[in-house]
Design a protein around this motif. Structure first.
Motif, PDB file in Angstrom:
ATOM      1  N   GLU A 259     -26.991   5.698  30.761  1.00 54.69           N
ATOM      2  CA  GLU A 259     -28.358   6.079  30.411  1.00 54.69           C
ATOM      3  C   GLU A 259     -29.077   5.028  29.580  1.00 54.69           C
ATOM      4  O   GLU A 259     -30.275   4.768  29.784  1.00 54.69           O
ATOM      5  CB  GLU A 259     -28.340   7.418  29.656  1.00 54.69           C
ATOM      6  N   ASN A 263     -32.460   3.890  31.682  1.00 57.47           N
ATOM      7  CA  ASN A 263     -33.145   5.098  31.210  1.00 57.47           C
ATOM      8  C   ASN A 263     -34.393   5.457  32.010  1.00 57.47           C
ATOM      9  O   ASN A 263     -35.031   6.475  31.733  1.00 57.47           O
ATOM     10  CB  ASN A 263     -33.486   4.989  29.718  1.00 57.47           C
ATOM     11  N   LEU A 269     -31.140  10.520  35.597  1.00 58.00           N
ATOM     12  CA  LEU A 269     -31.650  11.531  34.673  1.00 58.00           C
ATOM     13  C   LEU A 269     -31.567  12.928  35.290  1.00 58.00           C
ATOM     14  O   LEU A 269     -31.281  13.907  34.593  1.00 58.00           O
ATOM     15  CB  LEU A 269     -33.098  11.204  34.297  1.00 58.00           C
ATOM     16  N   GLY A 273     -29.572  16.138  33.883  1.00 57.57           N
ATOM     17  CA  GLY A 273     -30.233  17.426  33.649  1.00 57.57           C
ATOM     18  C   GLY A 273     -29.504  18.571  34.336  1.00 57.57           C
ATOM     19  O   GLY A 273     -29.319  19.646  33.755  1.00 57.57           O
ATOM     20  N   TYR A 288     -34.477  16.147  29.977  1.00 57.82           N
ATOM     21  CA  TYR A 288     -34.270  15.192  31.074  1.00 57.82           C
ATOM     22  C   TYR A 288     -35.279  15.417  32.196  1.00 57.82           C
ATOM     23  O   TYR A 288     -35.863  14.465  32.730  1.00 57.82           O
ATOM     24  CB  TYR A 288     -32.842  15.283  31.609  1.00 57.82           C
TER      25      TYR A 288
END
Length: 382
Positions: A259, A263, A269, A273, A288
């Motif tokens: 991450e 990012n 992501l 999540g 996220y």
């Protein structure tokens, strides 16, 4: 042997004419018995035209010109109705004269490949592997020519055809390594096929195996460079595979270290999540999904997951709002059912009926939609 690319070659039959050779006619080949009703044999149009121009049409149609056209026809259509008869004829001819079918088909394929006529090259090499399915070298060359033809469709902006030829090449490369586990170049090319299909773990395994089998130093260096560049993709694939297996904590161990550097990689992501959502850590999951929507405001799957997070936190009005956005972007039965059930939970029966029934119109066989229709029945006014 099955081929997925026959349909792209059938137009090449326009380059052939067919003549009927009768059983008791002048044409005779020792070792071959003509069917009682005769046989429709192919001749290349260019051969007939040349014979007419040179006033030697009777000599234009001979055993070799027929053999060449038969090989060509077998290469065009692996399911052609007369292929079995053509094979009998070709093998009889091979036994009668100094004519090596395998060598001839290979030579013609190389000749056309060098001329840049990749479709004709493919037809001859496809005929070779149809006639000699155990010929590993021929199968390898067939896969390579398929790859080359795929690039022409890429230039023509025909992604469907390009993908079909790449899949064909990949399938035949897999067949090669099943036949001969030491065929290093097949592993090398297959690694690229897996890579291009985003199967990074398989690509890594197959490339590592290729290096063990012995390749030129330049190719080994190329593979090592590829492995280094895709290391993070392998880690990502390992992580999301664990998440989808329900091993959420193990998946996070693989994914979280990525991450910091990646990012803004929305796929990463999203899986993070999903992992947190399934672990019941809704607040983390929500963060996220919200971050993804800053990067990609119209990412429908993310909108749906964020709405489900809101619903699980009993923020139904917010869930309805987000699902409405998703439904406007994509009229999908699952989205419409979620929206309908969200309306049901806030007491808006009319909108719930509208969206769930619309989902049923789109896919009346979907189990989730059917379940929602049953639930809706409990709220209908008789």
């Amino acid at each position: 042997m099955k081929f997925r690319i026959d349909k792209y070659l059938l137009k090449k039959t326009d380059e052939l004419a067919f003549i009927t050779v009768k059983k008791y006619g002048e044409f005779h080949l020792d070792g071959y018995e003509m069917p009682k009703d005769g046989l429709n044999v192919p001749i290349k149009n260019e051969v007939l035209v040349k014979g007419i121009k040179e006033k030697t049409a009777e000599h234009g149609v001979n055993s070799m010109s027929i053999a060449d056209a038969m090989i060509y026809m077998i290469g065009i259509d692996s399911q052609f109705v007369y292929n079995e008869e053509y094979k009998k004829f070709l093998f009889a001819l091979e036994n009668k004269i100094d004519f090596n079918i395998r060598a001839y088909a290979g030579y013609m394929s190389r000749k056309y490949f060098e001329l840049g006529e990749t479709t004709d090259s493919l037809i001859y090499i496809k005929a070779l592997v149809t006639l000699y399915p155990e010929d590993i070298e021929g199968l390898y060359n067939y896969a390579i020519v398929c790859q080359e033809v795929a690039t022409t469709y890429q230039k023509d902006e025909d992604p469907k055809a390009m993908n079909d030829f790449l899949l064909e090449a990949g399938e035949k490369l897999e067949k090669i390594i099943n036949m001969d586990e030491s065929f290093a170049l097949a592993y090398y090319h297959l690694g690229y096929h897996y890579y291009n299909q985003s199967q990074y773990i398989k690509s890594k395994v197959i490339w590592e195996e290729a290096m063990k089998l012995g390749l030129d130093e330049d190719i080994i260096a190329e593979i090592q460079e590829n492995l280094g560049k895709m290391d993070y993709k392998v880690q990502y694939e390992e992580g999301y595979s664990l998440v989808f297996q329900g091993k959420f904590e193990e998946g996070l161990e693989k994914l979280l270290p990525l991450e910091e550097e990646y990012n803004d990689w929305w796929n990463l992501l999203f899986i993070l999540g999903i992992a947190y959502k399934n672990m019941g850590e809704i607040d983390k999951a929500r963060l996220y999904f919200e971050k993804i929507l800053i990067l990609r405001p119209k990412q429908v799957d993310t909108l749906v997951e964020l709405a489900l997070c809101e619903a699980s936190s009993f923020n139904m009005e917010r869930a309805v709002e987000i699902l409405e956005q998703a439904a406007k972007l994509k009229e999908d039965p699952e989205i419409l059912c979620n929206l309908g059930m969200a309306y049901l939970n806030v007491g808006n029966i009319d909108d719930a009926i509208y969206y769930i029934e619309r989902a049923y119109e789109l896919n009346p066989e979907d189990e989730i939609t059917i379940s929602c229709m049953r639930e809706l029945g409990n709220y209908r006014i008789n």
